[in-house]
Write an enzyme that holds these catalytic residues in place. Sequence first.
Site, PDB file in Angstrom:
ATOM      1  N   ASP A  68      31.026 -26.118 -76.164  1.00 50.34           N
ATOM      2  CA  ASP A  68      29.816 -25.240 -76.077  1.00 50.34           C
ATOM      3  C   ASP A  68      28.961 -25.385 -77.308  1.00 50.34           C
ATOM      4  OD1 ASP A  68      27.826 -23.384 -75.060  1.00 50.34           O
ATOM      5  OD2 ASP A  68      28.599 -21.678 -75.986  1.00 50.34           O
ATOM      6  N   HIS A  88      20.669 -25.666 -83.087  1.00 47.98           N
ATOM      7  CA  HIS A  88      19.540 -25.142 -83.326  1.00 47.98           C
ATOM      8  C   HIS A  88      18.922 -25.512 -84.648  1.00 47.98           C
ATOM      9  CE1 HIS A  88      19.605 -22.314 -79.962  1.00 47.98           C
ATOM     10  NE2 HIS A  88      20.984 -21.835 -80.295  1.00 47.98           N
ATOM     11  N   ARG A 108      19.683 -30.283 -75.610  1.00 50.66           N
ATOM     12  CA  ARG A 108      18.353 -30.024 -75.854  1.00 50.66           C
ATOM     13  C   ARG A 108      17.367 -31.221 -75.226  1.00 50.66           C
ATOM     14  NH1 ARG A 108      20.310 -24.934 -76.204  1.00 50.66           N
ATOM     15  NH2 ARG A 108      21.394 -24.434 -78.138  1.00 50.66           N
ATOM     16  N   HIS A 111      31.177 -29.070 -71.953  1.00 41.97           N
ATOM     17  CA  HIS A 111      30.357 -28.024 -72.121  1.00 41.97           C
ATOM     18  C   HIS A 111      29.376 -28.163 -73.399  1.00 41.97           C
ATOM     19  CE1 HIS A 111      29.699 -23.440 -71.997  1.00 41.97           C
ATOM     20  NE2 HIS A 111      28.456 -24.074 -72.272  1.00 41.97           N
ATOM     21  N   HIS A 149      28.750 -19.640 -66.256  1.00 37.80           N
ATOM     22  CA  HIS A 149      28.748 -18.931 -67.359  1.00 37.80           C
ATOM     23  C   HIS A 149      28.765 -17.422 -67.078  1.00 37.80           C
ATOM     24  CE1 HIS A 149      26.070 -17.753 -71.237  1.00 37.80           C
ATOM     25  NE2 HIS A 149      26.273 -16.611 -70.650  1.00 37.80           N
TER      26      HIS A 149
END
Length: 428
Positions: free
Chosen positions: A305, A309, A64, A60, A179
């Site tokens: 996960d 960012h 990006r 997971h 999810h």
Amino acid sequence: MNILIKNGRILDPATGTDMVGEILIEDGKIAEVGEKLEAEAERVVDAAGCYVMPGLIDLHVHLRDPGQEYKEDIRSGAFAAAKGGFTTIVAMPNTKPVIDRADRVDYVRNKAAQLAPIHVLQTGAITKGQNGEELSDIEGMVKAGIPALSEDGKSVMDPQLYKEAMKLASQYHIPILAHCEDKRLTNGGCMNDDERAKELGLPGISNSSEDVIAARDIILAQETGAKLHLCHCSTKDTVTMMKIVKEKGLPVTAEVCPHHFTLSTEDIPGDDPNYKMAPPLRTREDVEALRIGLKENIMDVISTDHAPHSREEKIGSMRTAAFGIVGLETSVPLTITELVRTGVLTPMQMAEKMSYNPARVLGIDRGTLEKGAAADVTIINPEISYVIDKNTFASKGRNTPFHGRQVYGKVMMTICDGNIVYEVRCTE
């Protein structure tokens, strides 16, 4: 390069091997495993005091790429994974554009082949554009090599459409990575719906937003025969459902992320976006249920996960900041500190949940140190203590609640297909 690993504690769930011994790697394969090998090699690695595990596998990861390479790209994400001990990672499809057709799968595969030191596997989105209205070109993506289907970042809310996807997943013998989140029940929340949310004056997300979809997906998987894997489980009731699943022998597996088995809402210091993830941190009761689920092998896998960012996207209030934290470079130390050193998991269980079981979920020939297997190996010193420093991450992302946290367990070397793709420098 031929490599001889000596004096390490070899942990191989596939064979039940737990011994101090040696591994000889030749031509990218495991050539021999034994207590004492009469062998020579170009490189001898002294792994005294270390765990020697099959290369770690993360089911997971958000890379990006394509479309948001300023957050992470295939190269930076793969190098962060290698530093974290991973030899295989599975990329989620919620990129820009969404990975919903074969040529986009090819883009990731080709770029990874050129730039990544480890194996990068790309999942395919269940619906076109992840809009939940029409199925993607699932057959085409299977031919292009996807190991799984996922709508990660959201759930497919149309149960009939999702059921059709599950039938196709069963037909093509690939799992669904689910999810589980009913957006209608999140109601604009940004953290768990409990007393801490009230104290901070922030809108909450209830456990039911996960539990309702987890139950639905399990029922649909049972009906269609699909192999289902529940991603980033966070609630005590999901653990209860998985216990029933195990008792019934259904082909359903589940993962827990380090932030969910480590932190609860009690640990949130204030309106800090580094503590904002989806699903959110839950109560201490939920955390304990997840730990028990891992200990009792109800929950099968530990995944990260990993969700990088930019700084600008993770400042200000939790109300407006992006969901997600990075995890590839903190997963091993958090697992050792929170689970192995506390007796929740044995070192062998750690190897199962971070390598052997993920390989079984995907149905790939990895996750073992048996003779003849691909030489994917992770060497970890469980006794080294240090402070997590986000400024040393190989990932472009720095969004973590674990900066400054004292931990145990350091990845010393990562070997992928017989190549050393990461090793600790003397300055680290």
